[in-house]
Scaffold this active site. Structure first.
Site, PDB file in Angstrom:
ATOM      1  N   CYS A  31       0.870  -1.393   0.054  1.00 25.89           N
ATOM      2  CA  CYS A  31      -0.150  -0.528  -0.035  1.00 25.89           C
ATOM      3  C   CYS A  31       1.455   0.852   0.169  1.00 25.89           C
ATOM      4  CB  CYS A  31      -0.807  -0.304   1.479  1.00 25.89           C
ATOM      5  SG  CYS A  31      -0.229  -0.322   2.771  1.00 25.89           S
TER       6      CYS A  31
ATOM      7  N   ARG B  81      -3.136  -0.876   6.088  1.00 19.91           N
ATOM      8  CA  ARG B  81      -4.358  -1.640   4.627  1.00 19.91           C
ATOM      9  C   ARG B  81      -3.299  -2.891   4.276  1.00 19.91           C
ATOM     10  NH1 ARG B  81      -5.377   2.170  -0.430  1.00 19.91           N
ATOM     11  NH2 ARG B  81      -3.003   3.107   0.454  1.00 19.91           N
TER      12      ARG B  81
ATOM     13  N   ASP C 120      -8.624   3.794   1.342  1.00 22.02           N
ATOM     14  CA  ASP C 120      -7.413   4.017   2.150  1.00 22.02           C
ATOM     15  C   ASP C 120      -7.556   4.781   3.510  1.00 22.02           C
ATOM     16  OD1 ASP C 120      -5.063   5.159   3.950  1.00 22.02           O
ATOM     17  OD2 ASP C 120      -4.190   5.857   2.133  1.00 22.02           O
TER      18      ASP C 120
HETATM   19  P1  4NP Z   1      -2.094   2.541   4.265  1.00 22.29           P
HETATM   20  O1  4NP Z   1      -2.489   4.320   4.724  1.00 22.29           O
HETATM   21  O2  4NP Z   1      -1.323   2.878   2.680  1.00 22.29           O
HETATM   22  O3  4NP Z   1      -2.806   1.698   4.352  1.00 22.29           O
HETATM   23  O4  4NP Z   1      -0.699   2.929   5.038  1.00 22.29           O
HETATM   24  C1  4NP Z   1      -1.729   5.072   5.381  1.00 22.29           C
HETATM   25  C2  4NP Z   1      -0.991   5.533   6.181  1.00 22.29           C
HETATM   26  C3  4NP Z   1      -0.217   6.727   6.062  1.00 22.29           C
HETATM   27  C4  4NP Z   1      -0.222   7.341   5.300  1.00 22.29           C
HETATM   28  C5  4NP Z   1      -0.960   7.376   3.875  1.00 22.29           C
HETATM   29  C6  4NP Z   1      -1.687   6.260   4.444  1.00 22.29           C
HETATM   30  N1  4NP Z   1       0.698   8.817   5.207  1.00 22.29           N
HETATM   31  O5  4NP Z   1       0.343  10.299   4.394  1.00 22.29           O
HETATM   32  O6  4NP Z   1       1.350   8.896   6.023  1.00 22.29           O
END
Ligand code: 4NP
Length: 172
Positions: free
Chosen positions: A19, A25, A140
């Site tokens: 991800c 995710r 997300d």
């Molecule tokens: P992930 O969610 O891609 O599902 O782990 C996110 C976690 C952190 C960030 C964005 C999406 N971020 O911008 O730090």
């Protein structure tokens, strides 16, 4: 749903779930898919890793909301440490599963051998039996509320079960 690409080494299989941050995710998919693989008795032949395309959270634990949902469903969320996807992973794993279309595009950019990579780079929800053809993103949940994490959990659970059925056919 599409077929799994064939294993590079017959009898074993390696999957990377990816991800953006590797704190919401893909860690949820990593934990749930690993547990489903172990329940099916395939953990001696199938390995799962996870990563983010970004490096902001490298070395840290998963998001506490992701951990809370996993824990409430009986999974162990304590062992996760975030990693960043490395271009060499495209050559090392049998299947790279992007959680959304942007992750897929970012992973495609990292491919040095695009022809060899494309067969093995898929969307996670290509294997979701309930996915809508027009929307194959795992949404997300990072900037939203707890219900977003419950939604990710239900996607991840049914998709992991569907993947395990296919993996059993590929490695048995
Ligand atoms: P992930 O969610 O891609 O599902 O782990 C996110 C976690 C952190 C960030 C964005 C999406 N971020 O911008 O730090």
């Amino acid at each position: 749903m599409t077929d799994l690409p064939p294993p590079r080494n017959p009898g074993s299989y390696s999957i990377a779930v990816v991800c953006l941050g590797n704190i919401c995710r893909s860690p949820m998919a990593h934990v749930v898919l690993s547990a489903a693989i172990a329940d099916a008795g395939l953990d001696d032949r199938v390995e799962v890793v996870s990563a983010g395309t970004g490096d902001w959270h490298v070395g840290g634990p998963m998001d506490r909301r992701a951990a809370a949902v996993l824990t409430s469903h009986g999974y162990d969320a304590t062992r996760h440490r975030a990693q960043q996807f490395q271009p060499s992973w495209h050559d090392e794993h049998d299947l790279v599963l992007a959680m959304d279309a942007q992750n897929h595009a970012d992973l495609r950019e990292l491919a040095t051998d695009l022809a060899g990579t494309e067969e093995r780079l898929r969307l996670f929800r290509d294997f979701d039996p309930l996915a809508d053809d027009g929307d194959r993103d795992v949404p997300d949940p990072y900037y939203g509320g707890d219900e977003g994490f419950d939604h990710v959990m239900s996607i991840v659970r049914r998709t992991s079960d569907a993947l395990v059925d296919r993996l059993a056919r590929v490695v048995n």
